[in-house]
Design a protein around this motif. Structure first.
Motif, PDB file in Angstrom:
ATOM      1  N   LYS A 116       2.228 -11.688  -3.439  1.00  0.00           N
ATOM      2  CA  LYS A 116       0.943 -12.358  -3.311  1.00  0.00           C
ATOM      3  C   LYS A 116       0.117 -11.689  -2.217  1.00  0.00           C
ATOM      4  CE  LYS A 116      -1.152 -16.852  -2.282  1.00  0.00           C
ATOM      5  NZ  LYS A 116      -0.881 -18.264  -1.900  1.00  0.00           N
ATOM      6  N   VAL A 117      -1.147 -11.398  -2.536  1.00  0.00           N
ATOM      7  CA  VAL A 117      -2.078 -10.851  -1.562  1.00  0.00           C
ATOM      8  C   VAL A 117      -3.004 -11.980  -1.118  1.00  0.00           C
ATOM      9  CG1 VAL A 117      -4.006  -9.267  -1.227  1.00  0.00           C
ATOM     10  CG2 VAL A 117      -1.974  -8.505  -2.467  1.00  0.00           C
ATOM     11  N   ASP A 118      -3.188 -12.115   0.190  1.00  0.00           N
ATOM     12  CA  ASP A 118      -3.993 -13.215   0.708  1.00  0.00           C
ATOM     13  C   ASP A 118      -5.487 -12.924   0.704  1.00  0.00           C
ATOM     14  OD1 ASP A 118      -1.884 -15.154   1.622  1.00  0.00           O
ATOM     15  OD2 ASP A 118      -1.252 -13.383   2.731  1.00  0.00           O
ATOM     16  N   PRO A 175      -4.135  -4.500 -10.282  1.00  0.00           N
ATOM     17  CA  PRO A 175      -5.038  -5.275 -11.141  1.00  0.00           C
ATOM     18  C   PRO A 175      -6.029  -6.058 -10.307  1.00  0.00           C
ATOM     19  CG  PRO A 175      -2.865  -6.303 -11.021  1.00  0.00           C
ATOM     20  CD  PRO A 175      -2.740  -4.967 -10.349  1.00  0.00           C
ATOM     21  N   ALA A 176      -7.084  -6.516 -10.934  1.00  0.00           N
ATOM     22  CA  ALA A 176      -8.098  -7.315 -10.237  1.00  0.00           C
ATOM     23  C   ALA A 176      -7.484  -8.586  -9.672  1.00  0.00           C
ATOM     24  CB  ALA A 176      -9.241  -7.656 -11.179  1.00  0.00           C
ATOM     25  N   LEU A 177      -7.921  -8.958  -8.494  1.00  0.00           N
ATOM     26  CA  LEU A 177      -7.394 -10.160  -7.861  1.00  0.00           C
ATOM     27  C   LEU A 177      -8.055 -11.399  -8.443  1.00  0.00           C
ATOM     28  CD1 LEU A 177      -7.366  -8.981  -4.145  1.00  0.00           C
ATOM     29  CD2 LEU A 177      -5.449  -9.081  -5.726  1.00  0.00           C
ATOM     30  N   ARG A 210      -6.681   5.146  -3.211  1.00  0.00           N
ATOM     31  CA  ARG A 210      -5.707   4.217  -3.765  1.00  0.00           C
ATOM     32  C   ARG A 210      -5.994   2.804  -3.241  1.00  0.00           C
ATOM     33  NH1 ARG A 210      -4.747   8.163  -6.290  1.00  0.00           N
ATOM     34  NH2 ARG A 210      -2.733   9.124  -6.779  1.00  0.00           N
ATOM     35  N   ASP A 211      -5.459   1.809  -3.941  1.00  0.00           N
ATOM     36  CA  ASP A 211      -5.418   0.447  -3.413  1.00  0.00           C
ATOM     37  C   ASP A 211      -4.182   0.340  -2.532  1.00  0.00           C
ATOM     38  OD1 ASP A 211      -7.646  -0.197  -4.959  1.00  0.00           O
ATOM     39  OD2 ASP A 211      -6.409  -0.809  -6.655  1.00  0.00           O
ATOM     40  N   ILE A 212      -4.356  -0.223  -1.341  1.00  0.00           N
ATOM     41  CA  ILE A 212      -3.280  -0.262  -0.345  1.00  0.00           C
ATOM     42  C   ILE A 212      -2.967  -1.714   0.005  1.00  0.00           C
ATOM     43  CG2 ILE A 212      -2.597   0.395   1.999  1.00  0.00           C
ATOM     44  CD1 ILE A 212      -4.647   2.715   1.745  1.00  0.00           C
ATOM     45  N   VAL A 213      -1.731  -2.134  -0.234  1.00  0.00           N
ATOM     46  CA  VAL A 213      -1.271  -3.463   0.161  1.00  0.00           C
ATOM     47  C   VAL A 213      -0.551  -3.329   1.497  1.00  0.00           C
ATOM     48  CG1 VAL A 213       0.194  -5.422  -0.436  1.00  0.00           C
ATOM     49  CG2 VAL A 213      -1.034  -4.182  -2.240  1.00  0.00           C
ATOM     50  N   CYS A 214      -0.946  -4.156   2.458  1.00  0.00           N
ATOM     51  CA  CYS A 214      -0.395  -3.962   3.805  1.00  0.00           C
ATOM     52  C   CYS A 214      -0.400  -5.255   4.609  1.00  0.00           C
ATOM     53  CB  CYS A 214      -1.197  -2.894   4.552  1.00  0.00           C
ATOM     54  SG  CYS A 214      -2.927  -3.351   4.841  1.00  0.00           S
ATOM     55  N   GLU A 215       0.358  -5.217   5.683  1.00  0.00           N
ATOM     56  CA  GLU A 215       0.275  -6.205   6.750  1.00  0.00           C
ATOM     57  C   GLU A 215      -0.366  -5.529   7.954  1.00  0.00           C
ATOM     58  OE1 GLU A 215       4.260  -7.534   7.357  1.00  0.00           O
ATOM     59  OE2 GLU A 215       4.418  -8.447   5.346  1.00  0.00           O
ATOM     60  N   ILE A 216      -1.032  -6.300   8.773  1.00  0.00           N
ATOM     61  CA  ILE A 216      -1.732  -5.745   9.937  1.00  0.00           C
ATOM     62  C   ILE A 216      -0.866  -5.928  11.179  1.00  0.00           C
ATOM     63  CG2 ILE A 216      -3.852  -5.752  11.295  1.00  0.00           C
ATOM     64  CD1 ILE A 216      -4.171  -5.033   8.311  1.00  0.00           C
TER      65      ILE A 216
END
Length: 225
Positions: A114-116, A223-225, A197-203
């Motif tokens: 899950k992306v917030d 995919p689109a959120l 690219r699309d990057i999924v991350c924690e800060i």
């Protein structure tokens, strides 16, 4: 371990029985997103005991029930189970599990999360890090926030680590990111030249450089959120 396999069964006499569950979870996270069975073998009795871990949508209890003729004992629930087996049956057991899970849809064997929130790289500042700290402590029921940076320019800066298999990258022109085991990616040559690219991350916060940093969890076209 073949990249085409969806399951993994590993056994060794040197592995303590008390750690097989932890090892199964770790192996699943790092090597095989699918059913994983870790067995501790006892040479004196010729048997092995261990733990199985599964992924959402794949009932490991049902899978083991289809292998029950090979097992001495087994029990558990949809996501985790314990079992014992004759050491001589391990190879056939591994093949049976792989045969069973090969009938399941591909989507179950791709990790998802899950992306917030979607962020622009310019929003990642020391002030944002301070704001995120007010959400701590993190744990069950209060997980670390996860963000996606859409269509961001990413370029490899350097490899690091004992085996030089981790990557330090630059996102856009100013932001640092770390991708653990990133040097093992098949599209690494594109990263070296720079790509989007699309990057999924924690800060996170880099205490040494005194700057925000991205702990990268995934990179690709999402995919689109």
């Amino acid at each position: 371990h073949s990249a085409t396999r969806r399951s993994l069964v590993l056994a060794d006499a040197a592995w303590p029985l008390g750690l097989v569950g932890l090892v199964a979870s770790r192996v699943q996270h790092e090597l095989c997103y699918g059913p994983v069975v870790i067995l501790s073998m006892d040479p004196e009795t010729g048997t092995a005991r261990g733990s199985a871990r599964s992924v959402p949508g794949l009932d490991i209890h049902r899978v083991l029930s289809e292998c029950s003729d090979m097992l001495l004992q087994w029990g558990g629930h949809q996501m985790a189970a314990g079992l014992s087996i004759d050491v001589r049956s391990i190879e056939a057991f591994s093949a049976r599990i792989e045969e069973i899970v090969s009938t399941y849809p591909d989507r179950l064997f791709r990790p998802c999360g899950k992306v917030d929130l979607c962020l622009r790289p310019g929003c990642i500042t020391p002030e944002l890090v301070d704001a995120l700290r007010t959400l701590e402590p993190h744990g069950t029921g209060n997980r670390v926030p996860t963000f996606v940076l859409r269509d961001a320019h990413i370029q490899v800066v350097e490899r690091f680590g004992r085996e030089r298999n981790h990557l330090r990258v630059r996102i856009e022109k100013h932001l640092q990111g770390i991708l653990w085991r990133g040097a093992e990616r098949s599209d690494l040559n594109e990263w070296a030249a720079g790509c989007r690219r699309d990057i999924v991350c924690e800060i996170a916060w880099d205490d040494y450089r005194r700057i925000p940093t991205c702990d990268i969890k995934d990179v690709g076209r999402l995919p689109a959120l």
